[in-house]
Design an enzyme around this catalytic site. Structure first.
Site, PDB file in Angstrom:
ATOM      1  N   ASP A 204       0.847  -1.184   0.000  1.00 45.12           N
ATOM      2  CA  ASP A 204       0.000   0.000   0.000  1.00 45.12           C
ATOM      3  C   ASP A 204       0.885   1.237   0.000  1.00 45.12           C
ATOM      4  OD1 ASP A 204      -2.302  -1.472   0.127  1.00 45.12           O
ATOM      5  OD2 ASP A 204      -2.547  -1.301   2.294  1.00 45.12           O
TER       6      ASP A 204
ATOM      7  N   ASP B  73      -5.139  -3.173   4.646  1.00 41.23           N
ATOM      8  CA  ASP B  73      -5.654  -2.614   5.893  1.00 41.23           C
ATOM      9  C   ASP B  73      -7.173  -2.701   6.008  1.00 41.23           C
ATOM     10  OD1 ASP B  73      -6.372  -0.770   4.017  1.00 41.23           O
ATOM     11  OD2 ASP B  73      -5.242   0.904   4.862  1.00 41.23           O
TER      12      ASP B  73
END
Length: 988
Positions: A395, A705
């Site tokens: 990410d 996440d």
């Protein structure tokens, strides 16, 4: 949740019973009282076996049992003959020491795993106490706490809803039903251990710990055994193979000792004809058994191995006790028993029982080291797998950047603003809508740390927007409390937008639109606030606010695109803000809130790059690891950051999620190696990317996440969730939790994974060298004694007690020495291991073979020619003369045993390198555990040699002999260096 929202009736009685307030929560005193009255939120794990029982489990190994039985018989026969049976007693002591040291090492490793497991179970939860939102450990939760849950959270305890918005909960662990359950006033109970799929809710905790509905289930799960890692399975297979070879060798050794003693007349006088009969009989049985083993299949092999051994034993017993007249039956039985003990001891030495312990110790150490580098290992397998990673899909926000979002530029009502001119926004007619949009359409909040600083709870982008609107003096807590929320569609990676619907029953209550004027709705209004990705929001907008007018958005598309492009080039994340007002009747009839919107503006948010990330990316590249950025940001912002951190260099490819989804697998595979940035990606894009990378036989780690990242995290070889901003669902699906959300920590975890792998290779290289040499010495010595009866060959060169000490050095102590080795400095310059790569490499085979043969030849030569001059050192002419004298009868055995141990001590240095060109002394000063274990072995060996006496068949040695022993040890280092130089040229 807010004061205006109705409190569910069922919650009211619990609020009263537990002395709690729906808006202020418990006071500090009430927390203490409720904890004392209703208990802690902890699950007592199932009891383990007591330590004494765990210790006794170590004696269940069949070879240990057989050895102890033989030792018991040996002790009884010794006392029967009227002498102290030191050998039998010694076996018991040696087995107890070896088993005890192994047990203590595994116990410490187990303690390390338990500590890490507690860290794993310690999730953070949001509660209201003393009127403020707090983030606490789930273990601190008490009955009566006011709990806030939202999408992705794991419900930490049984609770009853106070109020909720579109709350869906996955109760499959409890009910087995896969469909999420809608929770509202009609079904207000939420169960601890379940997971929030979407929506949000406020609830009062009604039961904690084992009093929860799922208390017993969670208790049973707390003792769930960890699955074996691929490396453990692979090494267990290798240990099984070694055990079979060792057992075969032990059988061969037993019969060679037995036959040798019989043919030499050790059991009684034997004639030439009887010798011939014995030889023919042994060879015939060996030939038949051998044919059965090599040519037979299935049961034939079993019959050949077991039946052949049994037949050979019966034949030798017949020859020893019935075909000839035995000299002393009891003495003959004792001799055969000793041979059998030697054979069983060879199995004990050959079976690498230290191998599982070495893996366990290395895993425990690596998990601890990885934890120190901000990686919490949830699944043991990840510790080893992370070291073999070829690709990391990371990410951007918070992982490559600091996750310190700040608003830098704004396009509001058609005007551009920056930090210097933000103060002008407050005077605008539409500022009221802006503050309600950013406050009501958000689930983020702030909590105060122990040091007095505030940190964001929830989404960091929302946190930046709240912080920015707060800078205008807006009390967003109070504003939320006073504003009802009737409907909410949470943000998702697929939709890339979020909306919340508020409104008022009468115009005079309206706080948003100048008391309701010019909104087009006369009472019973519903105001929907929307924020998200510009390309999504703008596509749903019909109009735009310019100055104080509502205009057609199509007239302003070009200027909007220009502003978006400008901010993207500055690596900013862009959030679009929109709203609409409609009647309550229309809202409830369609619930289609995210269309016909009015664009209020665009916000540019910057997130500085972590200082250590460019260096970490460079380390990853030098380690042969391809790093790919998978982000929800637009492609320009993502590419700008990828270039800044060194992730995208030269000829690289960047792709948006829409193009990725429209492209075939074949098309993606063609550019996969060049693909460095996947922008506007959804969780399903991430999962597909993982599948494509794995199809090329590569090991991939992926970060995530969100709740929807769970499939990709599970699919990846190593799933890494974010500890600071990750949902509980993502953490549950992951193998490693990144506690600081930092990409650099992932690279450090790779280093420790590689170190684990290499340390086990070092141990195995050392152990197999001893295995090979000890077996060959034990097999060849009695055979050579038959052919060279006048030499110094021993039927048992190393006694049972000596072999057990060798086993302790080789297994338990070596496992401690190599399992705790620090990371090699240049280990991140190696290329990743291939999935199919053999654990025992060509270099290791070469080192094991060359040094094993050297050790064997040296011990054979020592027996044949006394090449160390043992007889001369004690002032006699031959070994035979040396062994006849009572004062020096153990001298030769002492030298042979001590020399063999010291060769292994120096070979421990050789085993520190499993790479042909690497120095065996590299980082030696940092390897304190290795030097400590080495020192212990040397000190104990000196004591054994000097004071072992009858117990170890040793006696004190003159200094000249100690000097020679050390020179032989040093010689192994020199010899290893020569072989490595030759091997470097051969094994290219």
């Amino acid at each position: 949740m807010d004061n205006k929202t109705k409190i569910y009736k069922s919650a009211e009685k619990f609020l009263k019973e537990y002395n709690s307030d729906p808006h202020k929560g418990l006071t500090d005193d009430a927390v203490i009282n409720n904890r004392n009255k209703y208990g802690k939120n902890e699950i007592t794990p199932l009891e383990k076996d007591p330590l004494w029982k765990q210790f006794l489990e170590k004696f269940k190994d069949p070879t240990i049992i057989i050895l102890c039985i033989c030792a018991a018989i040996s002790v009884l026969l010794g006392f029967y003959e009227g002498h102290v049976p030191w050998e039998g007693i010694g076996i018991f002591i040696a087995v107890a020491i070896a088993t005890g040291v192994g047990f203590l090492s595994e116990y410490k490793a187990d303690q390390a795993f338990e500590t890490l497991k507690k860290d794993n179970e310690n999730i953070q939860v949001k509660v209201i106490r003393n009127g403020t939102l707090n983030v606490i450990s789930t273990h601190e939760l008490v009955v009566g706490d006011i709990l806030e849950v939202e999408s992705g959270d794991k419900v930490p305890a049984d609770a009853t809803l106070i109020n909720s918005v579109d709350l869906l909960i996955d109760e499959s662990l409890m009910t087995g039903e896969s469909l999420a359950v809608n929770k509202s006033e009609e079904d207000e109970k939420i169960i601890g251990g379940t997971v929030v799929v979407s929506g949000q809710g406020k609830a009062i905790v009604t039961a904690v710990g084992e009093k929860m509905q799922m208390g017993e289930i969670l208790r049973s799960l707390s003792r769930k055994e960890e699955d074996q890692t691929p490396l453990q399975i692979k090494l267990a297979d290798l240990a099984g193979l070694i055990s079979k070879v060792g057992t075969s060798a032990a059988v061969l050794i037993f019969f060679s000792l037995f036959a040798s003693s019989l043919l030499k007349g050790g059991f009684g006088a034997i004639s030439s004809s009887m010798q011939t009969t014995a030889i023919i009989g042994i060879l015939a049985i060996a030939a038949i058994s051998g044919l059965g083993l090599f040519l037979g299949k299935g049961n034939v092999k079993k019959i050949a191995s077991i039946g052949g051994s049994l037949l050979a034993a019966l034949f030798l017993v017949y020859m020893s006790f019935f075909a000839i007249t035995p000299d002393n039956v009891v003495e003959n039985i004792q001799t055969i028993l000793n041979y059998f003990i030697v054979a069983v001891t060879i199995i004990v030495v050959a079976v690498p029982e230290g191998l599982p312990m070495a893996v366990t110790i290395s895993l425990a150490l690596s998990m601890r080291k990885i934890r120190q580098d901000n990686n919490l290992v949830r699944k043991m397998m990840a510790t080893e797998t992370i070291g073999s990673v070829n690709v990391i899909c990371s990410d951007k926000t918070g992982t490559l950047t600091k996750n310190q979002m700040t608003v830098q530029e704004v396009l509001f009502a058609g005007q551009k603003y920056n930090k210097d001119s933000f103060n002008k926004i407050k005077d605008h007619n539409y500022f009221n809508i802006l503050k309600y949009l950013l406050t009501v359409n958000s689930t983020a909040d702030f909590v105060k740390d122990e040091d007095g600083t505030y940190k964001v709870v929830g989404n960091s982008t929302e946190g930046a927007l709240l912080s920015w609107i707060g800078s205008f003096g807006v009390d967003f807590h109070q504003l939320r409390e006073d504003t009802p929320v009737y409907h909410r569609i949470p943000f998702s990676s697929e939709k890339k937008m979020m909306s919340s619907t508020s409104g008022y029953d009468t115009c005079k209550n309206c706080q948003v639109l100048d008391d309701g004027k010019n909104c087009g709705v006369t009472d019973q209004c519903r105001i929907t606030y929307v924020k998200g990705a510009p390309e999504k929001i703008i596509s749903f907008c019909k109009n735009i606010i310019v100055d104080s007018k509502v205009e057609d958005i199509n007239k302003h598309k070009a200027s909007l695109d220009s502003f978006i492009s400008e901010m993207s080039d500055k690596a900013m994340r862009i959030i679009a803000l929109a709203y609409k007002v409609e009647s309550s009747e229309k809202f409830h009839s369609t619930l289609n809130v995210e269309n016909d919107l009015i664009l209020l503006g665009l916000v540019g948010i910057s997130d500085p790059i972590r200082e250590d990330v460019p260096a970490a990316v460079e380390v990853a590249h030098s380690a042969g690891i391809d790093v790919k950025m998978v982000t929800g940001d637009n492609i320009k912002t993502a590419t700008a950051i990828a270039k800044e951190i060194g992730l995208a260099k030269g000829d690289f490819a960047a792709m948006e999620g829409t193009e990725f989804r429209e492209s075939s697998d074949d098309k993606i595979l063609k550019v996969l190696d060049k693909l460095k940035v996947l922008a506007r990606a959804t969780p399903s894009d991430k999962e597909r990317l993982v599948n494509l990378i794995q199809s090329k036989n590569k090991v991939v780690a992926v970060t995530g996440d969100g709740t929807n990242d769970a499939p990709a995290l599970k699919k990846a070889d190593v799933g890494i969730s974010m500890g600071l901003r990750g949902t509980d669902v993502a953490k549950e699906a992951s193998d490693i939790v990144l506690t600081d959300d930092n990409f650099g920590s992932i690279v450090k975890a790779v280093k420790w994974g590689r170190t684990l792998y290499e340390n086990i290779q070092k141990f195995l290289q050392f152990q197999l060298t001893i295995n090979f040499s000890a077996l060959m010495i034990a097999i060849l010595s009695p055979i050579l004694m038959i052919f060279f009866p006048n030499s110094n060959f021993k039927s048992i060169p190393l006694t049972v007690i000596q072999l057990l000490w060798v086993n302790l050095v080789m297994d338990t102590l070596a496992a401690l020495a190599f399992g705790l080795e620090p990371s090699r400095g240049d280990i991140m310059k190696d290329q990743p291991k291939r999935r199919t790569e053999s654990f025992v490499t060509k270099t290791m085979f070469y080192n094991i073979g060359t040094m094993g043969v050297c050790f064997m030849l040296f011990i054979i030569a020592l027996q044949a020619f006394d090449i160390m001059g043992v007889a001369n050192a004690f002032g006699v002419s031959s070994i035979a003369e040396l062994e006849k004298a009572e004062a020096t009868k153990y001298a030769f055995s002492s030298v042979l045993f001590t020399t063999y141990i010291f060769m292994q001590v120096f070979n421990m240095f050789n085993a520190r390198s499993v790479k042909m060109g690497a120095s065996v002394f590299k980082n030696l000063g940092q390897s304190k555990s290795f030097l400590t274990v080495l020192g212990i072995i040397v000190v104990v060996q000196v004591l054994i040699t000097s004071f072992g006496g009858t117990f170890f068949n040793t006696q004190p040695l003159p200094l000249i002999m100690w000097g020679k022993i050390i020179l032989v040890g040093i010689g192994t280092l020199i010899l290893s260096g020569i072989f490595r130089t030759i091997g470097k040229a051969i094994l290219k």
